[in-house]
Design a protein around this motif. Structure first.
Motif, PDB file in Angstrom:
ATOM      1  N   PHE A  54     -11.618 -10.267  -6.746  1.00  0.00           N
ATOM      2  CA  PHE A  54     -10.639  -9.888  -7.765  1.00  0.00           C
ATOM      3  C   PHE A  54     -10.391  -8.384  -7.787  1.00  0.00           C
ATOM      4  O   PHE A  54      -9.301  -7.942  -8.139  1.00  0.00           O
ATOM      5  N   LYS A  55     -11.371  -7.602  -7.415  1.00  0.00           N
ATOM      6  CA  LYS A  55     -11.140  -6.158  -7.308  1.00  0.00           C
ATOM      7  C   LYS A  55     -10.155  -5.852  -6.187  1.00  0.00           C
ATOM      8  O   LYS A  55      -9.306  -4.970  -6.316  1.00  0.00           O
ATOM      9  N   VAL A  56     -10.256  -6.604  -5.095  1.00  0.00           N
ATOM     10  CA  VAL A  56      -9.306  -6.438  -4.001  1.00  0.00           C
ATOM     11  C   VAL A  56      -7.907  -6.824  -4.467  1.00  0.00           C
ATOM     12  O   VAL A  56      -6.920  -6.119  -4.178  1.00  0.00           O
ATOM     13  N   PHE A  57      -7.798  -7.916  -5.215  1.00  0.00           N
ATOM     14  CA  PHE A  57      -6.488  -8.335  -5.743  1.00  0.00           C
ATOM     15  C   PHE A  57      -5.919  -7.268  -6.675  1.00  0.00           C
ATOM     16  O   PHE A  57      -4.708  -6.986  -6.654  1.00  0.00           O
ATOM     17  N   GLN A  58      -6.790  -6.675  -7.496  1.00  0.00           N
ATOM     18  CA  GLN A  58      -6.342  -5.637  -8.415  1.00  0.00           C
ATOM     19  C   GLN A  58      -5.776  -4.446  -7.662  1.00  0.00           C
ATOM     20  O   GLN A  58      -4.721  -3.907  -8.019  1.00  0.00           O
ATOM     21  N   GLN A  59      -6.458  -4.028  -6.615  1.00  0.00           N
ATOM     22  CA  GLN A  59      -5.983  -2.896  -5.825  1.00  0.00           C
ATOM     23  C   GLN A  59      -4.643  -3.212  -5.158  1.00  0.00           C
ATOM     24  O   GLN A  59      -3.743  -2.364  -5.130  1.00  0.00           O
ATOM     25  N   GLU A  60      -4.500  -4.423  -4.632  1.00  0.00           N
ATOM     26  CA  GLU A  60      -3.242  -4.802  -3.993  1.00  0.00           C
ATOM     27  C   GLU A  60      -2.093  -4.819  -4.992  1.00  0.00           C
ATOM     28  O   GLU A  60      -0.988  -4.330  -4.704  1.00  0.00           O
ATOM     29  N   LEU A  61      -2.352  -5.360  -6.179  1.00  0.00           N
ATOM     30  CA  LEU A  61      -1.290  -5.425  -7.192  1.00  0.00           C
ATOM     31  C   LEU A  61      -0.920  -4.030  -7.699  1.00  0.00           C
ATOM     32  O   LEU A  61       0.257  -3.734  -7.924  1.00  0.00           O
ATOM     33  N   ASP A  62      -1.919  -3.174  -7.880  1.00  0.00           N
ATOM     34  CA  ASP A  62      -1.637  -1.804  -8.319  1.00  0.00           C
ATOM     35  C   ASP A  62      -0.829  -1.046  -7.271  1.00  0.00           C
ATOM     36  O   ASP A  62       0.122  -0.313  -7.601  1.00  0.00           O
ATOM     37  N   THR A  63      -1.204  -1.225  -6.001  1.00  0.00           N
ATOM     38  CA  THR A  63      -0.473  -0.563  -4.920  1.00  0.00           C
ATOM     39  C   THR A  63       0.966  -1.050  -4.852  1.00  0.00           C
ATOM     40  O   THR A  63       1.906  -0.264  -4.698  1.00  0.00           O
ATOM     41  N   ARG A  64       1.148  -2.364  -4.994  1.00  0.00           N
ATOM     42  CA  ARG A  64       2.495  -2.934  -4.952  1.00  0.00           C
ATOM     43  C   ARG A  64       3.327  -2.462  -6.149  1.00  0.00           C
ATOM     44  O   ARG A  64       4.516  -2.141  -6.003  1.00  0.00           O
ATOM     45  N   HIS A  65       2.710  -2.393  -7.319  1.00  0.00           N
ATOM     46  CA  HIS A  65       3.437  -1.948  -8.509  1.00  0.00           C
ATOM     47  C   HIS A  65       3.842  -0.485  -8.375  1.00  0.00           C
ATOM     48  O   HIS A  65       4.977  -0.105  -8.735  1.00  0.00           O
ATOM     49  N   ASP A  66       2.948   0.362  -7.877  1.00  0.00           N
ATOM     50  CA  ASP A  66       3.279   1.780  -7.690  1.00  0.00           C
ATOM     51  C   ASP A  66       4.424   1.952  -6.694  1.00  0.00           C
ATOM     52  O   ASP A  66       5.322   2.776  -6.896  1.00  0.00           O
ATOM     53  N   LYS A  67       4.384   1.179  -5.615  1.00  0.00           N
ATOM     54  CA  LYS A  67       5.468   1.253  -4.625  1.00  0.00           C
ATOM     55  C   LYS A  67       6.788   0.802  -5.245  1.00  0.00           C
ATOM     56  O   LYS A  67       7.844   1.410  -4.997  1.00  0.00           O
ATOM     57  N   TYR A  68       6.751  -0.247  -6.044  1.00  0.00           N
ATOM     58  CA  TYR A  68       7.960  -0.746  -6.692  1.00  0.00           C
ATOM     59  C   TYR A  68       8.558   0.323  -7.603  1.00  0.00           C
ATOM     60  O   TYR A  68       9.782   0.542  -7.604  1.00  0.00           O
ATOM     61  N   GLU A  69       7.703   1.019  -8.365  1.00  0.00           N
ATOM     62  CA  GLU A  69       8.197   2.055  -9.268  1.00  0.00           C
ATOM     63  C   GLU A  69       8.776   3.232  -8.497  1.00  0.00           C
ATOM     64  O   GLU A  69       9.777   3.825  -8.917  1.00  0.00           O
ATOM     65  N   ARG A  70       8.176   3.578  -7.365  1.00  0.00           N
ATOM     66  CA  ARG A  70       8.731   4.660  -6.555  1.00  0.00           C
ATOM     67  C   ARG A  70      10.100   4.274  -6.004  1.00  0.00           C
ATOM     68  O   ARG A  70      11.022   5.100  -5.941  1.00  0.00           O
ATOM     69  N   LEU A  71      10.254   3.016  -5.614  1.00  0.00           N
ATOM     70  CA  LEU A  71      11.541   2.547  -5.106  1.00  0.00           C
ATOM     71  C   LEU A  71      12.597   2.542  -6.200  1.00  0.00           C
ATOM     72  O   LEU A  71      13.769   2.857  -5.949  1.00  0.00           O
TER      73      LEU A  71
END
Length: 275
Positions: free
Chosen positions: A32-49
């Motif tokens: 679940f920590k790995v899932f959290q990191q993936e979701l945070d990374t994806r969310h940050d990328k989405y906000e930058r876009l």
């Protein structure tokens, strides 16, 4: 008769001191920590876009506002060159979007940047029409969206990588649909400056675009069908202006034509379309 004490109650565990806490070394917690990191990374990328798309939208709108000045200046080439420079800056922002999407499934982030890309298509197609009097193709748009990563000036320099951004067919269609509104405004401005030839050229061009969208019908994206009504309204306003020029053009002074058309377009039934 009273029930015996404890009858009907669920059985309780005798050992209440059992440790039920999840250890930090638990494979479930690690997953679940790995899932959290993936979701945070994806969310940050989405906000930058989203932010990059907003910048693309703002600069594209400024280019469109600048291009509307071509109807009121004697030397249009200076305006077109300035618009080219502004659109080069927009393409630089799109290059940053391409870097963010490198190695990603673009359709997972498409909603984040599609508003900016549609506005860019509208701006670049508006510039292309003013300069060449024809519609720019999707291939011509994508041909100018090739970039070098890491800010390298030379695509063959060490450490650089060539990135290509592809405008989707749906974004292209939506941008062209928005273009018709700018052409309608250009028509009214041209008449106000005494140019009575441009409205007839625009009328024919808009009719061709409308006929092209008619071939798509209900098979295209949902957003295209929504913008088709606005396209029909723009075409109706331009054709109404051409009708007034043909029938009453000699009766109305040139400096009053724009006011006449502006008042007439407000009287067009918003539900009335072009068949």
């Amino acid at each position: 008769m009273n029930k015996r004490q404890g009858e009907g109650c669920p059985k309780k565990y005798a050992d209440t001191s059992r440790d039920v806490s999840v250890k930090s070394s638990s494979p479930v917690l690690a997953a679940f920590k790995v899932f959290q990191q993936e979701l945070d990374t994806r969310h940050d990328k989405y906000e930058r876009l989203v932010k990059l798309s907003r910048d693309v939208t703002i600069e594209s709108k400024r280019s469109i506002f600048l291009l509307h000045r071509v109807t009121s200046v004697p030397n249009t080439e200076e305006i077109l060159k300035e618009a080219d420079l502004k659109l080069d800056g927009v393409r630089h922002k799109i290059g940053q979007i391409a870097e963010e999407l490198m190695g990603e499934d673009i359709y997972q982030f498409h909603r984040a940047y599609t508003p900016g890309i549609q506005e860019y298509v509208e701006a670049v197609s508006f510039l292309h029409y003013i300069r060449h009097r024809r519609l720019i193709s999707l291939e011509e748009i994508n041909a100018r969206l090739v970039f070098c990563s890491q800010g390298a000036a030379d695509a063959l320099s060490p450490g650089s990588q060539v990135l290509t951004f592809h405008v989707t067919p749906s974004d292209y269609l939506l941008g062209v649909a928005d273009l018709t509104g700018e052409l309608m405004r250009m028509c009214i401005s041209s008449v106000g400056n005494g140019d009575i030839d441009t409205p007839f050229q625009l009328s024919q061009f808009l009719r061709q675009i409308h006929d092209g969208f008619s071939y798509i019908g209900n098979t295209g994206p949902y957003e295209v069908s929504k913008k088709l009504h606005t396209l029909r309204q723009s075409l109706a306003k331009v054709e109404d202006a051409c009708y007034t020029l043909r029938v009453r053009g000699s009766e109305i002074p040139k400096h009053m034509l724009a006011d006449v058309f502006s008042s007439r377009t407000t009287l067009i039934d918003p539900e009335e379309g072009v068949v």
